[in-house]
Design a protein around this motif. Sequence first.
Motif, PDB file in Angstrom:
ATOM      1  N   LEU A 186      35.112  41.131  34.351  1.00  0.00           N
ATOM      2  CA  LEU A 186      35.311  42.259  35.249  1.00  0.00           C
ATOM      3  C   LEU A 186      34.345  43.360  34.834  1.00  0.00           C
ATOM      4  O   LEU A 186      34.347  43.786  33.672  1.00  0.00           O
ATOM      5  CB  LEU A 186      36.746  42.772  35.166  1.00  0.00           C
ATOM      6  N   SER A 231      36.356  53.530  34.137  1.00  0.00           N
ATOM      7  CA  SER A 231      35.336  52.499  33.943  1.00  0.00           C
ATOM      8  C   SER A 231      35.820  51.482  32.909  1.00  0.00           C
ATOM      9  O   SER A 231      36.490  51.835  31.938  1.00  0.00           O
ATOM     10  CB  SER A 231      34.055  53.180  33.461  1.00  0.00           C
ATOM     11  N   TYR A 249      27.318  46.039  33.414  1.00  0.00           N
ATOM     12  CA  TYR A 249      28.290  47.114  33.220  1.00  0.00           C
ATOM     13  C   TYR A 249      27.597  48.408  32.807  1.00  0.00           C
ATOM     14  O   TYR A 249      27.860  49.484  33.389  1.00  0.00           O
ATOM     15  CB  TYR A 249      29.335  46.743  32.165  1.00  0.00           C
ATOM     16  N   PHE A 268      40.426  41.696  42.616  1.00  0.00           N
ATOM     17  CA  PHE A 268      40.085  42.897  43.375  1.00  0.00           C
ATOM     18  C   PHE A 268      41.342  43.529  43.964  1.00  0.00           C
ATOM     19  O   PHE A 268      42.164  42.854  44.577  1.00  0.00           O
ATOM     20  CB  PHE A 268      39.092  42.557  44.491  1.00  0.00           C
ATOM     21  N   PHE A 309      32.538  41.065  45.052  1.00  0.00           N
ATOM     22  CA  PHE A 309      33.201  42.365  44.971  1.00  0.00           C
ATOM     23  C   PHE A 309      33.700  42.722  46.365  1.00  0.00           C
ATOM     24  O   PHE A 309      33.223  42.203  47.378  1.00  0.00           O
ATOM     25  CB  PHE A 309      32.285  43.453  44.408  1.00  0.00           C
ATOM     26  N   SER A 316      35.870  51.994  38.274  1.00  0.00           N
ATOM     27  CA  SER A 316      36.951  52.412  39.167  1.00  0.00           C
ATOM     28  C   SER A 316      37.167  53.921  39.105  1.00  0.00           C
ATOM     29  O   SER A 316      37.205  54.503  38.014  1.00  0.00           O
ATOM     30  CB  SER A 316      38.252  51.704  38.796  1.00  0.00           C
ATOM     31  N   SER A 368      33.682  47.050  35.975  1.00  0.00           N
ATOM     32  CA  SER A 368      34.406  47.988  36.830  1.00  0.00           C
ATOM     33  C   SER A 368      33.996  49.434  36.599  1.00  0.00           C
ATOM     34  O   SER A 368      33.918  49.887  35.453  1.00  0.00           O
ATOM     35  CB  SER A 368      35.921  47.844  36.580  1.00  0.00           C
ATOM     36  N   ILE A 392      41.607  48.090  40.504  1.00  0.00           N
ATOM     37  CA  ILE A 392      40.330  47.365  40.414  1.00  0.00           C
ATOM     38  C   ILE A 392      39.598  47.470  41.743  1.00  0.00           C
ATOM     39  O   ILE A 392      39.767  46.661  42.663  1.00  0.00           O
ATOM     40  CB  ILE A 392      40.545  45.900  39.995  1.00  0.00           C
ATOM     41  N   ARG A 441      35.522  49.211  43.262  1.00  0.00           N
ATOM     42  CA  ARG A 441      34.138  49.487  42.814  1.00  0.00           C
ATOM     43  C   ARG A 441      33.823  48.601  41.610  1.00  0.00           C
ATOM     44  O   ARG A 441      33.306  49.064  40.593  1.00  0.00           O
ATOM     45  CB  ARG A 441      33.933  50.965  42.473  1.00  0.00           C
ATOM     46  N   SER A 442      34.145  47.331  41.722  1.00  0.00           N
ATOM     47  CA  SER A 442      34.127  46.405  40.579  1.00  0.00           C
ATOM     48  C   SER A 442      33.548  45.059  40.973  1.00  0.00           C
ATOM     49  O   SER A 442      33.817  44.549  42.067  1.00  0.00           O
ATOM     50  CB  SER A 442      35.557  46.190  40.047  1.00  0.00           C
TER      51      SER A 442
END
Length: 416
Positions: A212, A202, A190, A350, A383, A216, A214, A368, A370-371
């Motif tokens: 998760l 984020s 992360y 997703f 992903f 986002s 993320s 959700i 770009r995670s």
Amino acid sequence: MQNSSYVYPIKDPNWVEKLCRWADLHYDFFAYSNGNDYQYPEAPIATAFYAGNKELTEEEIWCEYSSFKKVGIIGYDFKNRLEKLKSENSTFFELPELCFFQPSFSLTFDANSIYSETELSNDFWDEVASIELPISTNTACTVSPQISKESYLQTVHTIQNHIIEGNTYESNFCQAYSGEFESWDPIAAYFKLNRLSPMPFSALFKAKSVWLVSTSPERYLKRKGSKIIAQPIKGTIKRGKSITEDADNRETLASSEKEQAENLMITDLMRNDLSKVSMIGSVQVQELFGIYPYPRVFQMISTVVSKLKKDVSFAEIIQASFPMGSMTGAPKIRTMEIIEELESFKRGWFSGAFGIIEENGDFDFSVIIRSIIADLDVKRLYFGVGSAITYDADAAQEYEECGLKAQAILEVLSGK
């Protein structure tokens, strides 16, 4: 933040990562959301931290009279409870459609300070300060796309045939990357991903063995009192390598009739969704085709706002608007059926939503995308990336756009 009773300075630049590693030792659930100080219409997600051990029942999630915060995820496949839909594609690992917890501990942040509603003990500060960050971390995982480029291109043409037949106007077709690992560090992943690609939504979320990670860029819905806000993203172009190229790319996106048409279809869809729970005549497009810079791309974002009907519930708002139209297409229900027929994987979390519901019923949820979603017990992650397919979409360009969206995640998973 200003309403919090206790304010503490941030003295250690690594303090938040230490806090996450401390929480991982003590809690089954925690979440860290980070707006990355974006100048974003209606503000980015609050930069905050939540931890707890109480997983909420569905009754507790939907209850309108709770006196506590709720933090969690609505998975994409929750759609099947809202409409006569199904999700029968293969799954990488099982995920709950709803996953929320009640925080017993929460903090908010700005650039220099930590805010808490209760006094933090010296033992807490000592425990977090004593956490030693690992000298080396493993964020590497060999991943592979679940469909070939040839299959992707063929599917785009199939969608365009559906458009010709009048079954859909725009479909958000997604492909997945998946991988297996022996060990993988979601906390390190992360913070590395957020350094490479800081975003206004984020988030890092732990639910026992499932994580998760993320970054986002997109808001699903935000509620502030009687005001509801949706901000669909449709329209993407890469950032330029020079100031001149950057400006040219921005203008190319801003003036693209194709991207505007994609964005307008989803903006209209969101206007329709919000109208189901809003006062008559209150739905307005606050901004249409706004162009916003992100580290690697420009995005076209529209902002739709309305005034909610009196006593409308959280459940009714979700019923009217989930999943986010930008992740389905239009018309929504038929397009979700087409997506189910043509995609190769069960989306799971997703393209669902992550967010926080406040004690007073206000909430903020991201989409959700770009995670990375990982299960440390089954030692797998995946992903998804996608784009809007319209009649005049160029299949090869859409494939390249997916690659652009996957770029930062692939860099993190390379372990370099």
